[in-house]
Design a protein around this motif. Structure first.
Motif, short mmCIF file in Angstrom:
data_model
loop_
_atom_site.label_atom_id
_atom_site.label_comp_id
_atom_site.label_asym_id
_atom_site.label_seq_id
_atom_site.Cartn_x
_atom_site.Cartn_y
_atom_site.Cartn_z
N GLN A 23 0.84 -1.20 0.00
CA GLN A 23 0.00 0.00 0.00
C GLN A 23 0.88 1.25 0.00
OE1 GLN A 23 -3.15 0.57 -0.46
NE2 GLN A 23 -3.06 2.75 -0.01
N ALA A 24 1.95 1.25 0.78
CA ALA A 24 2.87 2.38 0.83
C ALA A 24 3.54 2.59 -0.53
CB ALA A 24 3.90 2.18 1.92
N VAL A 25 3.87 1.49 -1.22
CA VAL A 25 4.47 1.59 -2.55
C VAL A 25 3.49 2.28 -3.50
CG1 VAL A 25 5.21 0.26 -4.58
CG2 VAL A 25 6.02 -0.38 -2.32
N ARG A 26 2.23 1.85 -3.46
CA ARG A 26 1.22 2.45 -4.35
C ARG A 26 1.07 3.95 -4.08
NH1 ARG A 26 -1.03 -2.54 -3.59
NH2 ARG A 26 -2.34 -1.93 -1.82
N VAL A 27 0.98 4.32 -2.81
CA VAL A 27 0.81 5.73 -2.47
C VAL A 27 2.03 6.54 -2.92
CG1 VAL A 27 0.67 7.35 -0.53
CG2 VAL A 27 -0.78 5.31 -0.56
N ALA A 28 3.22 6.04 -2.65
CA ALA A 28 4.43 6.76 -3.06
C ALA A 28 4.53 6.85 -4.58
CB ALA A 28 5.67 6.07 -2.48
N GLU A 30 1.98 6.82 -6.73
CA GLU A 30 0.97 7.80 -7.17
C GLU A 30 1.43 9.22 -6.92
OE1 GLU A 30 -2.59 6.62 -5.13
OE2 GLU A 30 -2.77 4.77 -6.30
N THR A 31 2.07 9.44 -5.78
CA THR A 31 2.59 10.77 -5.46
C THR A 31 3.69 11.16 -6.44
OG1 THR A 31 2.07 10.47 -3.12
CG2 THR A 31 3.66 12.18 -3.66
N ALA A 32 4.57 10.23 -6.73
CA ALA A 32 5.70 10.51 -7.63
C ALA A 32 5.24 10.82 -9.04
CB ALA A 32 6.67 9.33 -7.64
N THR A 33 4.14 10.22 -9.48
CA THR A 33 3.72 10.37 -10.87
C THR A 33 2.53 11.32 -11.04
OG1 THR A 33 2.32 8.40 -10.68
CG2 THR A 33 4.57 8.09 -11.51
N HIS A 34 2.03 11.85 -9.95
CA HIS A 34 0.87 12.76 -10.05
C HIS A 34 1.28 14.03 -10.77
CE1 HIS A 34 -2.51 15.29 -8.86
NE2 HIS A 34 -3.16 14.15 -8.65
N GLU A 35 0.41 14.53 -11.63
CA GLU A 35 0.72 15.70 -12.45
C GLU A 35 1.00 16.95 -11.62
OE1 GLU A 35 -3.61 17.49 -13.63
OE2 GLU A 35 -2.94 15.74 -14.75
N GLU A 36 0.43 17.04 -10.44
CA GLU A 36 0.67 18.21 -9.60
C GLU A 36 2.08 18.21 -9.00
OE1 GLU A 36 -2.30 18.59 -6.60
OE2 GLU A 36 -3.91 18.92 -8.05
N ASN A 37 2.75 17.08 -9.07
CA ASN A 37 4.08 16.97 -8.47
C ASN A 37 5.19 17.01 -9.51
OD1 ASN A 37 3.03 16.83 -5.89
ND2 ASN A 37 2.74 14.63 -6.04
N ILE A 38 4.88 17.42 -10.73
CA ILE A 38 5.91 17.60 -11.74
C ILE A 38 6.75 18.80 -11.33
CG2 ILE A 38 6.36 18.21 -14.16
CD1 ILE A 38 3.74 16.73 -14.84
N ALA A 39 8.06 18.62 -11.33
CA ALA A 39 8.96 19.67 -10.88
C ALA A 39 8.87 20.90 -11.78
CB ALA A 39 10.39 19.15 -10.84
N GLY A 47 8.21 15.12 -6.17
CA GLY A 47 8.05 13.94 -7.03
C GLY A 47 9.27 13.04 -6.98
N LEU A 48 10.46 13.64 -7.00
CA LEU A 48 11.70 12.87 -6.93
C LEU A 48 11.82 12.13 -5.60
CD1 LEU A 48 14.41 12.12 -8.21
CD2 LEU A 48 15.36 14.21 -7.19
N GLU A 49 11.51 12.83 -4.51
CA GLU A 49 11.57 12.20 -3.19
C GLU A 49 10.57 11.04 -3.09
OE1 GLU A 49 10.92 15.47 -0.56
OE2 GLU A 49 12.82 16.41 -1.09
N ALA A 54 9.23 5.23 -3.08
CA ALA A 54 8.57 4.10 -3.73
C ALA A 54 9.59 2.99 -4.02
CB ALA A 54 7.89 4.54 -5.02
N ALA A 55 10.78 3.36 -4.47
CA ALA A 55 11.81 2.36 -4.76
C ALA A 55 12.25 1.64 -3.49
CB ALA A 55 13.01 3.02 -5.44
N GLY A 56 12.42 2.39 -2.40
CA GLY A 56 12.80 1.78 -1.13
C GLY A 56 11.72 0.85 -0.60
N GLN A 57 10.47 1.27 -0.72
CA GLN A 57 9.36 0.43 -0.27
C GLN A 57 9.26 -0.83 -1.13
OE1 GLN A 57 8.02 0.77 2.47
NE2 GLN A 57 7.47 2.86 2.97
#
Length: 160
Positions: A23-28, A30-39, A47-49, A54-57
């Protein structure tokens, strides 16, 4: 204490941990790829963090899957005094203050506490310092580990 039931508790706990991590992987993700988090600039790193998280999880999820596979294949054998403590042993240790602890020596995924009736049992991996120190010992033997600058000494009271 039934070793098979303890093994089932370990597998259940690992399965619960895996669900939480997935579940934590999915949330991370989604956060990383969400359009609002584009740098928008080099200082905008949410998004990078999230992608690092997500990779660590995902690595943690894989480690849990491997631990589950080890526990599924594991067969705890009855204690053989000729071989001493081996993986699958239930061990009662007592320290210098006469404090007893019950340990279940397993293949992987240690650092969890199980309940057998009213008895707390700590799962210890054979790769952990205490697990390695117990291997081959018998009832009445001394087990010593060094934790930082502190030397801890235990006596093996019972093995089954």
């Amino acid at each position: 204490m039934d070793k098979f039931l303890l093994q089932q508790q370990v597998l259940e706990r690992l399965a619960d941990d895996l669900l939480q991590v997935e579940q934590a992987v999915r949330v991370a993700h989604e956060t990383a790829t969400h359009e609002e988090n584009i740098a928008e600039n080099k200082y905008d790193t949410l998004g990078l963090e999230a992608s690092y998280l997500a990779a660590g999880q995902a690595r943690r999820a894989e480690a849990i899957r491997q631990a589950m596979a080890s526990w599924r294949q594991f067969r705890a054998r009855p204690y053989d005094a000729g071989k001493g403590i081996q993986l699958g042993a239930l061990v009662c240790l007592v320290d210098a203050d006469d404090k007893q602890q019950q340990l279940f020596l397993g293949p992987d995924g240690g650092s969890m506490t199980l309940l057998s009736g009213t008895q707390l049992i700590q799962v210890v991996s054979g790769e952990a310092p205490l697990g390695r120190a117990m291997l081959g010992k018998c009832e009445g033997d001394e087990v010593t580990i060094q934790v930082g600058s502190v030397r801890q000494v235990f006596e093996v009271v019972r093995v089954w």
